[in-house]
Design a protein around this motif. Structure first.
Motif, short mmCIF file in Angstrom:
data_model
loop_
_atom_site.label_atom_id
_atom_site.label_comp_id
_atom_site.label_asym_id
_atom_site.label_seq_id
_atom_site.Cartn_x
_atom_site.Cartn_y
_atom_site.Cartn_z
N MET A 1 25.70 -42.38 -22.17
CA MET A 1 26.55 -41.67 -21.24
C MET A 1 27.81 -42.49 -20.93
N ILE A 2 27.64 -43.79 -20.79
CA ILE A 2 28.79 -44.65 -20.51
C ILE A 2 29.80 -44.55 -21.65
N ALA A 3 29.31 -44.46 -22.88
CA ALA A 3 30.22 -44.33 -24.04
C ALA A 3 31.06 -43.07 -23.92
N TRP A 4 30.46 -41.97 -23.43
CA TRP A 4 31.21 -40.72 -23.27
C TRP A 4 32.28 -40.86 -22.18
N ILE A 5 31.95 -41.58 -21.11
CA ILE A 5 32.91 -41.79 -20.03
C ILE A 5 34.09 -42.61 -20.54
N TRP A 48 30.43 -30.98 -19.51
CA TRP A 48 29.52 -30.33 -20.45
C TRP A 48 28.58 -31.36 -21.09
N LEU A 49 29.12 -32.50 -21.53
CA LEU A 49 28.28 -33.54 -22.14
C LEU A 49 27.26 -34.09 -21.15
N THR A 50 27.66 -34.24 -19.91
CA THR A 50 26.74 -34.73 -18.89
C THR A 50 25.61 -33.73 -18.67
N VAL A 51 25.96 -32.45 -18.56
CA VAL A 51 24.94 -31.41 -18.37
C VAL A 51 24.01 -31.35 -19.58
N MET A 52 24.57 -31.42 -20.77
CA MET A 52 23.73 -31.38 -21.98
C MET A 52 22.80 -32.60 -22.05
N ASP A 53 23.29 -33.75 -21.63
CA ASP A 53 22.46 -34.96 -21.62
C ASP A 53 21.29 -34.79 -20.66
N LEU A 54 21.56 -34.26 -19.48
CA LEU A 54 20.50 -34.02 -18.51
C LEU A 54 19.54 -32.93 -18.99
N ARG A 55 20.10 -31.90 -19.59
CA ARG A 55 19.28 -30.80 -20.09
C ARG A 55 18.36 -31.26 -21.23
N ALA A 56 18.82 -32.25 -21.99
CA ALA A 56 18.01 -32.78 -23.09
C ALA A 56 16.84 -33.62 -22.58
N GLY A 57 16.79 -33.83 -21.27
CA GLY A 57 15.67 -34.56 -20.70
C GLY A 57 15.96 -36.00 -20.35
N THR A 58 17.18 -36.43 -20.50
CA THR A 58 17.54 -37.79 -20.12
C THR A 58 17.39 -37.94 -18.61
N PRO A 59 16.68 -38.96 -18.16
CA PRO A 59 16.56 -39.15 -16.70
C PRO A 59 17.93 -39.37 -16.07
N GLY A 65 26.15 -40.31 -12.57
CA GLY A 65 26.92 -40.32 -11.32
C GLY A 65 28.34 -40.78 -11.55
N ILE A 66 28.50 -41.81 -12.40
CA ILE A 66 29.84 -42.31 -12.70
C ILE A 66 30.65 -41.24 -13.42
N PHE A 136 20.38 -28.84 -10.50
CA PHE A 136 20.11 -28.48 -11.89
C PHE A 136 18.84 -29.17 -12.39
N ILE A 137 18.70 -30.44 -12.06
CA ILE A 137 17.54 -31.21 -12.52
C ILE A 137 16.29 -30.78 -11.77
N GLY A 138 16.44 -30.51 -10.48
CA GLY A 138 15.29 -30.10 -9.68
C GLY A 138 14.26 -31.20 -9.57
N GLN A 139 13.03 -30.86 -9.76
CA GLN A 139 11.92 -31.81 -9.63
C GLN A 139 11.56 -32.47 -10.95
N LEU A 140 12.37 -32.24 -12.00
CA LEU A 140 12.03 -32.75 -13.32
C LEU A 140 12.10 -34.28 -13.43
N THR A 141 12.97 -34.89 -12.65
CA THR A 141 13.13 -36.34 -12.74
C THR A 141 13.64 -36.88 -11.41
N ASP A 142 13.60 -38.17 -11.26
CA ASP A 142 14.07 -38.84 -10.06
C ASP A 142 15.61 -38.79 -10.03
N THR A 143 16.15 -38.29 -8.94
CA THR A 143 17.61 -38.19 -8.81
C THR A 143 18.17 -39.17 -7.78
N SER A 144 17.37 -40.14 -7.40
CA SER A 144 17.82 -41.09 -6.37
C SER A 144 19.06 -41.87 -6.80
#
Length: 174
Positions: A1-5, A48-59, A65-66, A136-144
């Protein structure tokens, strides 16, 4: 994700540079506007890349956040950054003298409050994106980690507000 930023940041400055070269070197005003108009598209791609990364299951992580912070800052400060780059391009490459009056007193305070306003807008945009990610993530992963980004930035915003208001309360004499 940092590489995309990092890629988004590099792409942002490349399209601005291409816009300035088009405007001043090739005298193509419309082409320069097209390049400048690409900057929000870069932001949308990063969303879009951030959403796709989260949708792919990346915690959810601080890097997600960055990405939201980058997007908020880019949108809120975009015109200011392009104006700054335009002035520097004229000064460095066209060797035009840029006379900027140093702000003091109330004028400096007003400028700092305007910049604080942009900071608040950037925070609102980013916080909205972060909350959308959390929903979007809901209860699927820790969002802290996403909440942590908002908390840290909230502290930075508070410090900026105190400093900015100090220019109004205690205006500089010189």
């Amino acid at each position: 994700m940092i590489a995309w930023i990092i890629t988004a940041e590099i792409a942002f400055w490349i399209v601005i540079l291409l816009g300035l070269i088009s405007r001043y070197h090739f005298k193509k005003q419309k082409l320069s506007i097209i390049f400048f108009a690409l900057t929000p598209i870069i932001d949308l791609l990063l969303v879009w890349l951030t959403v796709m990364d989260l949708r792919a299951g990346t915690p959810a992580s601080i890097s997600h956040g960055i990405a939201a912070v980058y997007i908020g800052v880019s949108i809120a400060y975009g015109i200011t950054m392009i104006t700054w780059a335009d002035e520097k391009f004229q000064q460095w490459f066209l060797k035009l003298p840029i006379e900027k009056k140093r702000l003091t007193g109330l004028a400096k305070g007003i400028h700092e409050i305007k910049m604080l306003g942009l900071h608040v807008i950037a925070y609102i945009i980013s916080a909205s994106l972060l909350y959308a990610m959390i929903i979007f993530i809901g209860q699927l992963t820790d969002t802290s980690s996403l909440f942590q980004v908002m908390k840290i930035w909230g502290i930075v915003l508070l410090v900026d507000a105190v400093i900015s208001l100090s220019y109004i309360i205690f205006p500089s004499k010189k």
